[in-house]
Design a protein around this motif. Structure first.
Motif, PDB file in Angstrom:
ATOM      1  N   UNK A 182       0.941  -1.079  -0.041  1.00  0.00           N
ATOM      2  CA  UNK A 182      -0.160   0.038  -0.099  1.00  0.00           C
ATOM      3  C   UNK A 182       1.012   1.370   0.048  1.00  0.00           C
ATOM      4  N   UNK A 183       0.200   2.338  -0.272  1.00  0.00           N
ATOM      5  CA  UNK A 183       0.823   3.601  -0.014  1.00  0.00           C
ATOM      6  C   UNK A 183       0.526   4.377   1.237  1.00  0.00           C
ATOM      7  N   UNK A 184       1.643   4.996   1.789  1.00  0.00           N
ATOM      8  CA  UNK A 184       1.495   5.446   3.123  1.00  0.00           C
ATOM      9  C   UNK A 184       2.600   6.603   3.219  1.00  0.00           C
ATOM     10  N   UNK A 185       2.168   7.659   4.093  1.00  0.00           N
ATOM     11  CA  UNK A 185       2.954   8.598   4.409  1.00  0.00           C
ATOM     12  C   UNK A 185       2.554   9.309   5.816  1.00  0.00           C
ATOM     13  N   UNK A 186       3.290   9.548   6.663  1.00  0.00           N
ATOM     14  CA  UNK A 186       3.189  10.128   7.885  1.00  0.00           C
ATOM     15  C   UNK A 186       3.394  11.685   7.723  1.00  0.00           C
ATOM     16  N   UNK A 187       2.526  12.531   8.251  1.00  0.00           N
ATOM     17  CA  UNK A 187       2.509  13.787   8.210  1.00  0.00           C
ATOM     18  C   UNK A 187       2.231  14.335   9.766  1.00  0.00           C
ATOM     19  N   UNK A 188       2.543  15.698   9.802  1.00  0.00           N
ATOM     20  CA  UNK A 188       2.071  16.348  10.941  1.00  0.00           C
ATOM     21  C   UNK A 188       0.994  17.351  10.481  1.00  0.00           C
ATOM     22  N   UNK A 189      -0.408  17.533  10.814  1.00  0.00           N
ATOM     23  CA  UNK A 189      -1.219  18.490  10.417  1.00  0.00           C
ATOM     24  C   UNK A 189      -1.878  19.318  11.392  1.00  0.00           C
ATOM     25  N   UNK A 190      -2.685  20.308  11.082  1.00  0.00           N
ATOM     26  CA  UNK A 190      -3.490  20.982  11.980  1.00  0.00           C
ATOM     27  C   UNK A 190      -4.794  20.725  11.684  1.00  0.00           C
ATOM     28  N   UNK A 191      -5.534  21.347  12.800  1.00  0.00           N
ATOM     29  CA  UNK A 191      -6.901  21.235  12.764  1.00  0.00           C
ATOM     30  C   UNK A 191      -7.580  21.679  11.313  1.00  0.00           C
ATOM     31  N   UNK A 192      -7.172  22.836  11.061  1.00  0.00           N
ATOM     32  CA  UNK A 192      -8.016  23.197   9.879  1.00  0.00           C
ATOM     33  C   UNK A 192      -7.190  22.576   8.615  1.00  0.00           C
ATOM     34  N   UNK A 193      -6.288  21.767   8.487  1.00  0.00           N
ATOM     35  CA  UNK A 193      -6.044  20.897   7.404  1.00  0.00           C
ATOM     36  C   UNK A 193      -6.754  19.493   7.636  1.00  0.00           C
ATOM     37  N   UNK A 194      -7.158  19.160   8.699  1.00  0.00           N
ATOM     38  CA  UNK A 194      -7.948  18.049   8.788  1.00  0.00           C
ATOM     39  C   UNK A 194      -9.272  18.346   8.095  1.00  0.00           C
ATOM     40  N   UNK A 195     -10.025  19.613   8.493  1.00  0.00           N
ATOM     41  CA  UNK A 195     -11.083  19.773   7.835  1.00  0.00           C
ATOM     42  C   UNK A 195     -11.180  20.042   6.442  1.00  0.00           C
ATOM     43  N   UNK A 196     -10.094  20.104   5.715  1.00  0.00           N
ATOM     44  CA  UNK A 196     -10.096  20.001   4.316  1.00  0.00           C
ATOM     45  C   UNK A 196     -10.131  18.493   3.774  1.00  0.00           C
ATOM     46  N   UNK A 197      -9.732  17.572   4.476  1.00  0.00           N
ATOM     47  CA  UNK A 197      -9.607  16.035   4.050  1.00  0.00           C
ATOM     48  C   UNK A 197     -11.269  15.484   3.839  1.00  0.00           C
ATOM     49  N   UNK A 198     -11.721  15.709   2.857  1.00  0.00           N
ATOM     50  CA  UNK A 198     -13.093  15.312   2.636  1.00  0.00           C
ATOM     51  C   UNK A 198     -13.064  13.909   1.733  1.00  0.00           C
ATOM     52  N   UNK A 199     -13.623  12.793   1.780  1.00  0.00           N
ATOM     53  CA  UNK A 199     -13.747  11.671   1.114  1.00  0.00           C
ATOM     54  C   UNK A 199     -12.201  11.032   0.840  1.00  0.00           C
ATOM     55  N   UNK A 200     -11.368  11.095   1.743  1.00  0.00           N
ATOM     56  CA  UNK A 200     -10.171  10.420   1.887  1.00  0.00           C
ATOM     57  C   UNK A 200     -10.129   9.187   2.167  1.00  0.00           C
ATOM     58  N   UNK A 201     -11.065   8.577   2.782  1.00  0.00           N
ATOM     59  CA  UNK A 201     -10.909   7.195   3.463  1.00  0.00           C
ATOM     60  C   UNK A 201     -10.291   7.417   4.893  1.00  0.00           C
ATOM     61  N   UNK A 202     -10.476   6.205   5.408  1.00  0.00           N
ATOM     62  CA  UNK A 202      -9.873   6.390   6.882  1.00  0.00           C
ATOM     63  C   UNK A 202      -8.295   6.836   6.908  1.00  0.00           C
ATOM     64  N   UNK A 203      -8.291   7.480   7.957  1.00  0.00           N
ATOM     65  CA  UNK A 203      -6.720   7.888   8.278  1.00  0.00           C
ATOM     66  C   UNK A 203      -6.622   7.454   9.869  1.00  0.00           C
ATOM     67  N   UNK A 204      -5.367   7.424  10.103  1.00  0.00           N
ATOM     68  CA  UNK A 204      -5.066   6.815  11.323  1.00  0.00           C
ATOM     69  C   UNK A 204      -4.251   8.270  12.082  1.00  0.00           C
ATOM     70  N   UNK A 205      -5.054   8.558  13.177  1.00  0.00           N
ATOM     71  CA  UNK A 205      -4.446   9.465  14.221  1.00  0.00           C
ATOM     72  C   UNK A 205      -3.574   8.967  15.290  1.00  0.00           C
ATOM     73  N   UNK A 206      -2.318   9.422  15.778  1.00  0.00           N
ATOM     74  CA  UNK A 206      -1.684   8.928  16.596  1.00  0.00           C
ATOM     75  C   UNK A 206      -1.649   9.708  17.953  1.00  0.00           C
ATOM     76  N   UNK A 207      -1.861   9.140  18.915  1.00  0.00           N
ATOM     77  CA  UNK A 207      -2.289   9.915  20.192  1.00  0.00           C
ATOM     78  C   UNK A 207      -1.045   9.992  21.110  1.00  0.00           C
ATOM     79  N   UNK A 208      -1.058  10.843  21.794  1.00  0.00           N
ATOM     80  CA  UNK A 208       0.100  11.038  22.711  1.00  0.00           C
ATOM     81  C   UNK A 208       0.495   9.950  23.674  1.00  0.00           C
TER      82      UNK A 208
END
Length: 722
Positions: free
Chosen positions: A43-69
């Motif tokens: 599969x294709x994968x990439x780790x990023x560091x995003x902000x809240x407003x960037x999360x709001x732009x992720x429409x119809x992208x399929x499931x994402x994995x958020x890593x918690x503290x």
């Protein structure tokens, strides 16, 4: 890990947790390690560091994995920008549970911005693309940002190279003529500033160039090794390892070309774009002479390309043959020493070295001619241009400035060098193209990629079913297996016997998916073998061969090589089951005893028992012993056979052996003859009804009926002595 596995199921990929490799020192899985795990599953994968407003732009992208503290993770299923919430799901929750809406404040308490994007690979994955110059181009372009910085730095340095010639021209025409000390002081300050600026930019450019070269080299090395691992086993069985290694070492010629001559020429061409217009400004006539000389050099090199290409092919072939002999001798040095074959191997190697030297010499003779023809043209560009410039200056009645001639002479070689380098680059490319072809002949072989990335990952119980299976090895016409059909339930200990060439080992090869070009069906627990993920299939098998390879390292590291995360307690349990515990404990360092290459400090029986322990460490549901006890001494064989009942508990075993005495306790014994099944049944039944099995048994146990034979010979010998 669980969150990644759940998200991957959305794209139809079942991740194997056993393939995850945690980075050293990581208490919790890092984004980089998780991405490598995902990419290893196709599969294709990439780790990023995003902000809240960037999360709001992720429409119809399929499931994402958020890593918690806190080391856990959640799955982002959707986003509602109007309500400013994201919908998260706990990966441990049942599949039918709905996602929970979470706002920015609540999420910021457990999330710092780390997210893993993943999706199915679109088109041809980078790791599956054919190895070619175009692929290498895409590899280089992945560093486009750094290359852009290098280009900007080179362009700046090119402008700075104009200052010294301009300085000389001004000193000759202004300072010396008019004795202007103020102008000399100003020029000195300007030169000092330019030198400092050039030093800083040059240092930065060299640093970026080293980084780019290292990145390209790393990616190239990883790609080559990964492709090598994914080649099917039958490729290595058909091709000498020495030839394969020699072809792969050609990749490093390509690496040196990409990070060396190609990059240098690219930087020089940037300099050329800046300096060439300035040369025409100084003197158009001399500039045309420089260009004509460079064109003549290029034509000479192009004229020799085709014959040199053909000659270089002969050089490569002779080098491969020489390398194969050396590698084969080193690999079989025990046989060479034991049979005193040193003179024979030396004679063969001498012949190969002589042949390689002959073609290398011919190639050198041929390559010497273009260099000979190019040398006077290069010298004319460096020295002759001065004489022509002086002549033009003396014939100039309009007040031609001597300073301009000095400036042109200083810059002409800076322009000539890239032009000559470009011409030579064409010559170098021929050698690189041959190297790419050598490496591609290995790396572009059909891979096991489809079978390793996709397919089912069932939990095996161990039922095996062959249904009308026919298989023929390439290069032969006689089938190794001919319409073979049999079935055994889970937990069966199956023995496989037959004469040499009857297809015993072929059965185990097909079960492991080594050869997949067969007709008919092979099923494990009802699942077609071709539809099962190949890596999952092989990890479900424990395999012990007649000759087993042990890696350099400790005994413990060898036993857990398939499961690096297991403990010493697991190692001891597997060693005890394989009957290896008693000799390991007698070793000077026990389980930490170091095994050298070729394991010379171990006997054949000890190596075999370690191999059995290595196969058992994963607790496989299916175990294959292919002549696994043939190299054992009677005591070791008796020890392993005594443990077979314990080893077989809870798993299906397929035991290939020519010693029928070691198979008497098997639940079923498959008798093969010329790839066909003769009979299938327990030992006692086969002795009664299968003539072939009975014949093989009597051949191996005929010593039981010959006890009186030596005594019968005594009178005869006594009579002949009288």
């Amino acid at each position: 890990m669980l969150a990644v596995m759940v998200a991957a199921r959305y794209y139809g990929t079942e991740m194997d947790p056993n393939e995850f490799r945690r980075a050293p020192g990581d208490e919790t899985p890092s984004a980089q390690a998780l991405c490598q795990w995902i990419q290893g599953s196709g599969m294709w994968a990439r780790g990023l560091r995003l902000r809240w407003r960037q999360l709001m732009r992720l429409q119809d992208t399929g499931p994402l994995v958020l890593l918690f503290t806190d080391g856990t993770a959640g799955i982002l299923t959707s986003v509602n920008a109007d309500k400013s919430v994201v919908f998260l799901k706990d990966p441990r929750a049942p599949a039918g549970d709905a996602a929970i809406p979470v706002d920015e404040l609540r999420l910021s308490q457990v999330w710092t911005g780390e997210v893993i994007l993943l999706r199915a690979e679109r088109g041809i994955a980078e790791s599956d693309a054919p190895f070619s110059l175009a692929w290498l181009g895409t590899l280089v372009l992945q560093e486009r940002r750094s290359l852009r910085d290098i280009a900007i730095a080179s362009l700046t340095l090119s402008f700075l190279t104009i200052f010294p010639p301009l300085l000389v021209m001004t000193v000759v025409d202004k300072v010396l003529t008019h004795h202007s000390y103020s102008t000399l002081t100003l020029l000195s300050v300007i030169l000092l500033i330019a030198v400092v600026f050039e030093t800083i930019i040059g240092h930065a450019r060299r640093l970026i160039t080293v980084v780019v070269g290292t990145r390209i080299d790393t990616r190239l090395s990883l790609h080559v090794f990964n492709r090598l691992l994914r080649l099917p086993l039958d490729y290595f069985e058909r091709n000498p390892s020495g030839e394969t290694m020699h072809r792969l070492t050609s990749v490093y010629k390509v690496r040196d070309f990409l990070t060396g001559k190609l990059l240098t020429t690219f930087l020089d061409l940037i300099t050329l774009l800046v300096l060439l217009p300035f040369l025409f400004y100084l003197n158009a006539s001399l500039s045309w002479i420089v260009l004509v000389c460079a064109a003549a050099i290029m034509l000479i090199i192009l004229a020799y390309l085709r014959p040199m290409r053909a000659m270089f092919g002969r050089v490569i072939q002779s080098e491969i043959e020489r390398y194969v002999v050396m590698n084969e001798t080193v690999y079989g040095i025990k046989t060479v020493k034991s049979l005193a074959l040193e003179p024979v191997r030396k004679s063969l190697f001498d012949a190969k070295v002589a042949d390689a030297g002959k073609w290398r010499l011919k190639y050198g003779y041929l390559g010497n001619w273009p260099q000979t023809l190019v040398t006077p043209i290069e010298r004319f560009m460096s020295i002759g241009i001065i004489l022509v410039g002086a002549l033009l200056a003396m014939q100039d009645n309009t007040g031609y400035q001597i300073g301009a001639l000095f400036a042109f002479m200083m810059l002409s070689m800076r322009v000539a060098a890239p032009l000559v380098g470009l011409a030579r680059l064409i010559d170098d490319y021929e050698e690189v193209a041959a190297a790419i072809g050598e490496a591609a002949s290995v790396l572009n072989r059909p891979l096991e990629s489809n079978a390793t990335h996709g397919g089912l990952r069932p939990k095996f119980a161990g039922a095996i079913h062959f249904d009308d299976v026919t298989f023929t090895y390439s290069g032969t016409k006689t089938p190794a297996l001919d319409r073979l059909s049999f079935a055994i339930p889970p937990g069966t200990m199956l023995g496989v016997v037959g004469r040499s060439g009857s297809g015993k080992s072929t059965v185990t090869r097909l079960l492991q998916g080594i050869n997949r070009e067969y007709s008919g069906y092979i099923k494990i627990d009802g699942a077609d073998l071709r539809e099962i993920n190949l890596r999952h299939l092989r990890q479900s098998f424990g395999v012990v061969l007649q000759e087993n390879f042990l890696f350099r390292g400790s005994i413990r590291e060898n036993i857990i090589s398939g499961r690096p995360g297991l403990t010493l307690e697991d190692v001891v349990r597997a060693a005890r089951l394989a009957g290896a515990e008693e000799f390991i404990e007698r070793m000077p360092n026990g389980y930490e005893t170091f095994i050298q290459e070729g394991s010379p400090n171990l006997s054949g029986g000890q190596r075999q028992r370690l191999a059995i322990a290595r196969a058992l460490i994963t607790d496989p549901r299916l175990l294959i012993l292919d002549e696994a006890t043939s190299a054992l001494d009677p005591e070791s064989e008796a020890l392993v056979n005594a443990n077979l009942a314990r080893i077989a508990r809870g798993r299906t075993m397929v035991i290939v052996s020519h010693r029928l005495s070691s198979l008497t306790d098997c639940d079923q014994i498959l008798v093969l003859e010329r790839g066909r099944m003769v009979d299938l049944g327990p030992h006692r039944v086969l002795l009664e009804r299968c003539s072939l099995y009975r014949q093989l048994w009597q051949q191996q146990n005929r010593h039981a009926d010959t006890g009186s034979r030596p005594a019968a010979l005594t009178p005869v010998l006594g009579q002949s002595g009288g």
